[in-house]
Design an enzyme around this catalytic site. Sequence first.
Site: not given
Length: 302
Positions: A154, A178, A248, A251, A274, A283
């Site tokens: 990110r 995160k 992003h 990414r 994730h 994706y």
Amino acid sequence: MGVAIAAETDELIAQFLDRLWLKQGVSKHTSSAYQTDLRNFERFLSSHQRGSLLSVHATELEDYLLWRRQQGLSPRSTNRALSAIKKFYQYACSERLCAFDPSSRLQRPKQPQSIPHSLSEAEVDALLQAPQVDDPIQLRDRAMLEVLYASGLRVTELVQLTASQVSMQQGLVRVIGKGNKERLVPLGEEALDWLQRYIREARPQLLRQPCDWLFITRRGGPLTRQAFWHRIKYYAGQADIRSHLSPHTLRHAFATHLLNHGADLRVLQMLLGHSDLSTTQIYTHVARERLQQLHAAHHPRA
């Protein structure tokens, strides 16, 4: 809302956000967003004479969600607001500030699954080659773009990297994602070469005093997320890239190109950081669409 009540509400929200940061390590961006969401909800209650944060029932929450829909606010932003509200009432109940959780039975609005925009491999190559690397700032930017595309970080993770998070010998970067979750991501030879060149040639010219930030500005401090996003847009213009861009973009390109070349979805989940595989699965739609285009363009009977 009276001044005294407003001050009490601000203090209550601040205490909740402090607890959330201590328990879950939420980012400053998430904390700021939750603060805005809770204040918006409090303003709704006040303007519609529905009481205060600690005196509402499920009816008021349902009316608020309906009001947001009538205002044309997106399901995505409403989901985030509802997430903030639910976490707030879980906190309030745990602290015995209210007798029950009025949000416990509320369902999140369904939102359409948005497909992330990506760049083709040729567009990524043009973007990476856009910086004029005889300039220390543009050499820094080339290294940042290479690291971003090689690792799928990110943008926030990239600009907050420190030199101690990168192992040149192992070719790995230790990412703080995160929720303060750590993951190890390989960089690849090309990104490592540009990173080493930046550290050897450009970073000493930019450094004003000793610091551990990896990518620094002319003033010797770290870049902001917004500043690097402007740099990406600038180089996209230089490379005449007209595809949709977002912070992003690289990414998304990282994830899509890995899948196009046979990467495993579980491995991609780990690389992207994730927590839920369903987030990564989006994706596969991008990769499938690209494979269909390739099939249509090159198969003799397509």
